[in-house]
Scaffold this active site. Structure first.
Site, short mmCIF file in Angstrom:
data_model
loop_
_atom_site.label_atom_id
_atom_site.label_comp_id
_atom_site.label_asym_id
_atom_site.label_seq_id
_atom_site.Cartn_x
_atom_site.Cartn_y
_atom_site.Cartn_z
CB CYS A 90 -1.05 0.06 1.27
SG CYS A 90 -2.25 -1.52 1.19
CG HIS A 140 -1.33 3.19 4.55
ND1 HIS A 140 -1.42 1.96 4.37
CD2 HIS A 140 -0.45 3.05 5.56
CE1 HIS A 140 -0.79 1.23 4.98
NE2 HIS A 140 -0.01 1.78 5.91
#
Length: 496
Positions: A90, A140
């Site tokens: 990610c 993130h």
């Protein structure tokens, strides 16, 4: 032109209706007809799904998954057959995309490490060109302080100075609880997404589009699903799939096939729910009259093995992990839908979007701008897309078989080496499920040598010396999370 002007003057003396008509005709003759408020600069809407692998869409030939809106979009878009993630996990994908840099340049090669505030990012570049900027969903990239538990930072707000140029802000650092989801707004106030968060996020995106339709804008919407947990898709979408009817890839081991069907059925349920959201978004764009002048991108960060080769999740160098779906629609300039066979890598996405937007590519960007090829109706010419894992961590850490690797994914071949030397070589045309490793085969020695040179040229370009993981962790002053650093001395021999 003279005849039109004369006609206009005659009518001006006596026919008011014709005056209005000829004013319109004259305006059309002089400039293309558009709303006076509508910008000539293209809007950019970037839709990012998390962990959606390339074969999980109907337009790619998957007869199990239900994606009517994406299938329709594919008929109006460039369809990238070989969109390859530089690092199949990610945070590194996000940092690479937003900066146009490779992970070892921006330093985000490990989840929950911070993208430096001074990095030049997509939003900052577009904002400099007069764009409104907005971000909705999973971020993130904020990271955590050295020594803190990484996951504890996932529930904290991202302060204004860490938003990398995005102004409209409805963001959570990370969550995978899609039915009990909150976010922080521009003022760091905690708010709640009602119901399945991807649907509420899409409603927010539609609202943003309505408010900004008369000005150029950049909007990035980042959904959490179809990332696991897979069983949490809305019930009406889970009811659409019978695990017993799911077709599996040939590389799923027999003893795992029942488990794979159950997991994939739930995975597809998330995907069909998101496809509904895509349809809602496309309809809203049409209603606002901005579809032609909007660059609409749909893609994902990485895939999921989903029991192919007997494993789950990502970071691996196999196609189920590294290849993602990608569509780009831009009716004003990309007038014909077509397949793009040449590989495109994560750092290439930002410069290519800048090129399509008519914006100069900053020198800090390492990826390649392929916009001229796309605009001229040509395919991408690229020797291959770089894939890497500088530091194995979390789900595929050293003790779980993870290893440092560098590789190249061309239109046809995959070649990967680890610290011990050449590791994998596949002819993906003859062996689409990557079941026959050709490394060391005399019949493929010339090909292996050629691909090694291509890979080395990529590493030279990015100043990547391919060092052990510990070297990079020390260089960036990072600590391993939890048990990620534990390994045996012969870990490179695992599954070799």
């Amino acid at each position: 032109m003279t005849d039109i002007v004369n006609l206009f003057i005659v009518n001006l003396r006596g026919y008011k209706f014709l005056v209005g008509l000829n004013l319109l005709l004259l305006f059309n003759y002089v400039v293309p007809f558009k709303s006076l408020a509508q910008s000539e600069k293209p809007n950019v809407i970037f839709i990012l799904a998390d962990q959606w692998r390339a074969d999980a869409v109907g337009y790619a030939g998957n007869t199990d998954v239900i994606t009517p809106n994406l299938d329709r979009l594919a008929k109006e878009s460039l369809v990238f057959d070989n969109a390859v993630t530089v690092m199949a996990v990610c945070a590194p994908w996000r940092a690479s995309f937003l900066t146009g840099q490779y992970p070892l340049t921006n330093g985000v090669f490990y989840n929950d490490k911070p993208l430096p505030s001074e990095a030049l990012t997509m939003a900052e570049i577009y904002k400099e060109q007069g764009y409104q900027t907005g971000y909705i969903g999973k971020w993130h990239l904020n990271g955590h302080k050295r020594g803190e538990d990484a996951f504890s930072a996932r529930d904290k707000p991202v302060t204004k100075d860490r938003r990398q140029g995005f102004d409209y802000w409805k963001v959570r650092e990370v969550t995978h609880d899609y039915n009990n989801s909150f976010y922080f707004d521009e003022n760091d106030q905690r708010q709640v997404w009602e119901g399945y968060d991807a649907f509420s996020q899409t409603d927010s995106a539609i609202s943003y589009i309505k408010k900004n339709k008369d000005n150029p804008f950049l909007l990035m919407m980042s959904w959490g699903p179809p990332h696991n947990p897979y069983h949490t898709a809305p019930a009406e979408y889970r009811a659409m799939y019978d695990p017993a009817k799911i077709n599996l890839r040939e590389n799923v081991p027999v003893h795992l096939q029942d488990s794979a069907r159950k997991v994939i059925a739930d995975y597809y349920a998330h995907i069909t729910a998101l496809d509904k959201a895509v349809g809602d978004l496309l309809n809203a764009i049409d209603k606002q009259g901005i579809a032609d002048n909007t660059i609409f991108v749909f893609t994902s960060e990485h895939g999921d093995m989903l029991f192919s080769k007997g494993v789950l999740r990502k970071q691996r160098p196999w196609d189920e992990s590294i290849k993602v779906p990608m569509l780009i629609r831009y009716p004003d300039k990309l007038r014909k839908a077509r397949e793009i066979k040449g590989p495109i890598n994560t750092p290439d996405l930002l410069p290519t979007l800048l090129g399509l937007s008519g914006i100069s590519v900053p020198k800090s960007i390492e990826g390649t701008d392929f916009s001229s090829s796309l605009l001229s109706g040509k395919d991408i010419e690229n020797e291959g897309a770089l894939i890497m894992l500088p530091v194995p961590f979390h789900e595929w850490n050293f003790s779980n078989g993870g290893r440092e690797f560098r590789g190249i994914r061309t239109e046809r071949y995959t070649y990967v080496k680890d610290l011990a030397g050449p590791w994998l070589l596949y002819d993906n045309e003859k062996d689409p499920y990557q079941q026959k490793n050709l490394v060391g085969s005399p019949d493929y020695s010339n090909l292996q040598s050629t691909l090694e040179k291509v890979l080395q040229s990529k590493l030279d370009y990015t100043n990547d010396s391919f060092l052990p993981a510990d070297d990079y962790m020390t260089q960036w002053n990072y600590l391993y999370d939890k048990q990620d650093s534990i390994r045996t001395k012969d870990y490179l021999k695992i599954n070799r």
